[in-house]
Structure formats: structure tokens, C-alpha cells
Scaffold this motif. Structure first.
Motif, PDB file in Angstrom:
ATOM      1  N   THR A  92       0.818  -1.215   0.000  1.00  0.00           N
ATOM      2  CA  THR A  92       0.000   0.000   0.000  1.00  0.00           C
ATOM      3  C   THR A  92       0.853   1.268   0.000  1.00  0.00           C
ATOM      4  OG1 THR A  92      -0.207  -0.091   2.415  1.00  0.00           O
ATOM      5  CG2 THR A  92      -1.970  -1.117   1.096  1.00  0.00           C
ATOM      6  N   TYR A  93       2.073   1.177   0.517  1.00  0.00           N
ATOM      7  CA  TYR A  93       2.998   2.308   0.452  1.00  0.00           C
ATOM      8  C   TYR A  93       4.403   1.834   0.810  1.00  0.00           C
ATOM      9  CZ  TYR A  93       2.674   2.503   5.588  1.00  0.00           C
ATOM     10  OH  TYR A  93       2.711   2.200   6.924  1.00  0.00           O
ATOM     11  N   LEU A  94       5.379   2.634   0.433  1.00  0.00           N
ATOM     12  CA  LEU A  94       6.778   2.381   0.772  1.00  0.00           C
ATOM     13  C   LEU A  94       7.336   3.622   1.441  1.00  0.00           C
ATOM     14  CD1 LEU A  94       7.967   0.830  -2.623  1.00  0.00           C
ATOM     15  CD2 LEU A  94       7.503  -0.419  -0.505  1.00  0.00           C
ATOM     16  N   ASP A  95       8.018   3.452   2.550  1.00  0.00           N
ATOM     17  CA  ASP A  95       8.694   4.552   3.231  1.00  0.00           C
ATOM     18  C   ASP A  95      10.159   4.142   3.372  1.00  0.00           C
ATOM     19  OD1 ASP A  95       9.855   6.319   5.062  1.00  0.00           O
ATOM     20  OD2 ASP A  95       7.988   6.551   6.208  1.00  0.00           O
ATOM     21  N   HIS A  96      10.966   4.556   2.384  1.00  0.00           N
ATOM     22  CA  HIS A  96      12.377   4.169   2.358  1.00  0.00           C
ATOM     23  C   HIS A  96      13.143   4.741   3.547  1.00  0.00           C
ATOM     24  CE1 HIS A  96      12.547   2.174  -1.579  1.00  0.00           C
ATOM     25  NE2 HIS A  96      11.569   3.000  -1.904  1.00  0.00           N
ATOM     26  N   ASP A  97      12.793   5.927   3.989  1.00  0.00           N
ATOM     27  CA  ASP A  97      13.520   6.548   5.103  1.00  0.00           C
ATOM     28  C   ASP A  97      13.380   5.749   6.388  1.00  0.00           C
ATOM     29  OD1 ASP A  97      14.386   8.625   3.466  1.00  0.00           O
ATOM     30  OD2 ASP A  97      12.626   9.863   3.938  1.00  0.00           O
ATOM     31  N   ARG A  98      12.197   5.250   6.649  1.00  0.00           N
ATOM     32  CA  ARG A  98      11.936   4.496   7.878  1.00  0.00           C
ATOM     33  C   ARG A  98      12.059   2.984   7.689  1.00  0.00           C
ATOM     34  NH1 ARG A  98       6.372   5.893   8.922  1.00  0.00           N
ATOM     35  NH2 ARG A  98       6.474   4.161  10.376  1.00  0.00           N
ATOM     36  N   GLY A  99      12.176   2.520   6.438  1.00  0.00           N
ATOM     37  CA  GLY A  99      12.242   1.087   6.174  1.00  0.00           C
ATOM     38  C   GLY A  99      10.918   0.404   6.424  1.00  0.00           C
ATOM     39  N   VAL A 100       9.832   1.041   5.951  1.00  0.00           N
ATOM     40  CA  VAL A 100       8.487   0.527   6.192  1.00  0.00           C
ATOM     41  C   VAL A 100       7.820   0.175   4.862  1.00  0.00           C
ATOM     42  CG1 VAL A 100       6.183   1.126   7.031  1.00  0.00           C
ATOM     43  CG2 VAL A 100       8.204   1.745   8.369  1.00  0.00           C
ATOM     44  N   ILE A 101       7.183  -0.988   4.833  1.00  0.00           N
ATOM     45  CA  ILE A 101       6.403  -1.437   3.680  1.00  0.00           C
ATOM     46  C   ILE A 101       4.968  -1.617   4.167  1.00  0.00           C
ATOM     47  CG2 ILE A 101       6.104  -3.223   1.924  1.00  0.00           C
ATOM     48  CD1 ILE A 101       9.124  -3.944   2.453  1.00  0.00           C
ATOM     49  N   GLY A 102       4.068  -0.761   3.699  1.00  0.00           N
ATOM     50  CA  GLY A 102       2.663  -0.863   4.069  1.00  0.00           C
ATOM     51  C   GLY A 102       2.019  -2.045   3.378  1.00  0.00           C
ATOM     52  N   LEU A 103       1.127  -2.733   4.077  1.00  0.00           N
ATOM     53  CA  LEU A 103       0.454  -3.915   3.541  1.00  0.00           C
ATOM     54  C   LEU A 103      -1.054  -3.745   3.613  1.00  0.00           C
ATOM     55  CD1 LEU A 103       2.546  -6.667   5.376  1.00  0.00           C
ATOM     56  CD2 LEU A 103       2.947  -5.724   3.093  1.00  0.00           C
ATOM     57  N   GLY A 104      -1.764  -4.247   2.626  1.00  0.00           N
ATOM     58  CA  GLY A 104      -3.215  -4.258   2.668  1.00  0.00           C
ATOM     59  C   GLY A 104      -3.720  -5.186   3.757  1.00  0.00           C
ATOM     60  N   TRP A 105      -3.025  -6.310   3.951  1.00  0.00           N
ATOM     61  CA  TRP A 105      -3.417  -7.311   4.949  1.00  0.00           C
ATOM     62  C   TRP A 105      -2.348  -8.392   4.984  1.00  0.00           C
ATOM     63  CZ3 TRP A 105      -4.511 -12.587   4.452  1.00  0.00           C
ATOM     64  CH2 TRP A 105      -5.108 -13.199   5.564  1.00  0.00           C
ATOM     65  N   ILE A 106      -2.181  -9.014   6.124  1.00  0.00           N
ATOM     66  CA  ILE A 106      -1.318 -10.196   6.223  1.00  0.00           C
ATOM     67  C   ILE A 106      -1.839 -11.071   7.358  1.00  0.00           C
ATOM     68  CG2 ILE A 106       0.399  -9.130   7.754  1.00  0.00           C
ATOM     69  CD1 ILE A 106       2.505 -10.767   5.983  1.00  0.00           C
ATOM     70  N   ASP A 107      -1.734 -12.368   7.206  1.00  0.00           N
ATOM     71  CA  ASP A 107      -2.246 -13.315   8.190  1.00  0.00           C
ATOM     72  C   ASP A 107      -1.192 -13.683   9.233  1.00  0.00           C
ATOM     73  OD1 ASP A 107      -0.850 -14.606   6.137  1.00  0.00           O
ATOM     74  OD2 ASP A 107      -2.004 -16.435   6.270  1.00  0.00           O
ATOM     75  N   ALA A 108      -0.442 -12.683   9.673  1.00  0.00           N
ATOM     76  CA  ALA A 108       0.581 -12.877  10.698  1.00  0.00           C
ATOM     77  C   ALA A 108       0.253 -11.994  11.893  1.00  0.00           C
ATOM     78  CB  ALA A 108       1.952 -12.521  10.146  1.00  0.00           C
ATOM     79  N   ASN A 109       0.699 -12.407  13.058  1.00  0.00           N
ATOM     80  CA  ASN A 109       0.451 -11.642  14.277  1.00  0.00           C
ATOM     81  C   ASN A 109       1.426 -10.476  14.416  1.00  0.00           C
ATOM     82  OD1 ASN A 109      -1.598 -13.387  15.032  1.00  0.00           O
ATOM     83  ND2 ASN A 109      -0.224 -14.710  16.192  1.00  0.00           N
ATOM     84  N   ASN A 110       1.036  -9.516  15.195  1.00  0.00           N
ATOM     85  CA  ASN A 110       1.897  -8.387  15.501  1.00  0.00           C
ATOM     86  C   ASN A 110       3.195  -8.903  16.128  1.00  0.00           C
ATOM     87  OD1 ASN A 110       2.354  -5.539  15.699  1.00  0.00           O
ATOM     88  ND2 ASN A 110       2.063  -5.730  17.895  1.00  0.00           N
TER      89      ASN A 110
END
Length: 157
Positions: A92-110
Motif C-alpha cells: 500500500t505504500y513504501l517509506d524508504h527513510d523508515r524502512g516501512v512497507i505498508g500492507l493491505g493485509w497479512i495473516d501474521a500476528n503483531n
């Protein structure tokens, strides 16, 4: 023989959404991800990493409509010899500065460890007409519609 794996990041999943936060040293690995709408996320079923779960080879009725007994290789059970999971997830988005990849959904726990990330490419990852057993033929035909499906009516685990 022994193997070692180093998680590249962690899943964050809560009421505000889902994303992968990479370890700082792996942020350069995001280069070139722009344009990929989906990724394959390989993650560790960390909640099932114990001796009992790792010796479980057969599941009793893991799916409500499925056979009474299934081997773990015929299921998506978290209890398996090596608790490795894979999910095709929408980016859903990429934040290269913070190293974050946004996801629509994933079947994994926090807090789930992420082992690797690969771009989803139809030439390698898509099967035009997959055959599945009758008991799961009514499941969604793609990831996009899986999020709206009531999976709680399907799984016994």
C-alpha cells in the motif's frame, strides 16, 4: 547440518493496519520496489516454534469442510516441522527513510519475524487454473477478494 536465519524485520498488525518494519541494515534492500503492487512475505510462525508444534505432521480436521485428517503439507497449519509461512500481500505504500512497507493485509500476528521479501511477479507466482479439492473450491480465487471472505467459517485452528 545446521542453518541460520536472521529476520529482516517484523510485522506490525493492529486496528490501524499492517506493515513491515525492516531492520535498519536491510533498508537498502528496498531499492527498486516501486511499481510492485504485491510481494511475497516469508515469515516465521513464531507462536508455534516449540517441540510439540514442530513434531506435528498430521492435523485432525483443520478445515471445517475438509477431510477428517490432513498432513501438514496439505494444509496451511502453523504447526509444522519448520514454522515457515508465506503470504502474498498487497503493497500500500513504501517509506524508504523508515524502512516501512505498508500492507493491505497479512495473516501474521503483531511482532512476527519476517524472514524475506520477494516481489510478486505473475510469470513466476501466478497459476492460471490451479486445481484444488472440492472442499475448498469455494474459497476466493485471488488475494484481492480474500480480505472480504469470512475465513473464520473455514479454519479450525
Amino acid at each position: 547440518m545446521s542453518y541460520s536465519m536472521n529476520p529482516v524485520g517484523k510485522i506490525h498488525a493492529d486496528e490501524d493496519g499492517c506493515f513491515i518494519e525492516l531492520e535498519r541494515r536491510f533498508i537498502p534492500a528496498m531499492a527498486g520496489m516501486e511499481g510492485f503492487a504485491f510481494i511475497q512475505v516469508l515469515w516465521w510462525f513464531s507462536d508455534c516454534d516449540n517441540d510439540q508444534s514442530r513434531t506435528s505432521l498430521v492435523e485432525n480436521k483443520p478445515y471445517r469442510n475438509g477431510p477428517d485428517v490432513m498432513g501438514v503439507f496439505a494444509s496451511r497449519s502453523p504447526e509444522r516441522p519448520n514454522p515457515i509461512a508465506v503470504t502474498a500481500a498487497q503493497v500500500t505504500y513504501l517509506d524508504h527513510d523508515r524502512g516501512v512497507i505498508g500492507l493491505g493485509w497479512i495473516d501474521a500476528n503483531n511482532g512476527t519475524p519476517v524472514l524475506d521479501i520477494k516481489p510478486y511477479t505473475p510469470s513466476d507466482d501466478r497459476v492460471e487454473a490451479p486445481a484444488v479439492p472440492d472442499w475448498c473450491a469455494h474459497w476466493p480465487k485471488n488475494v484481492e477478494s480474500s480480505g472480504e471472505f469470512d475465513w473464520n467459517t473455514e479454519f479450525n485452528f
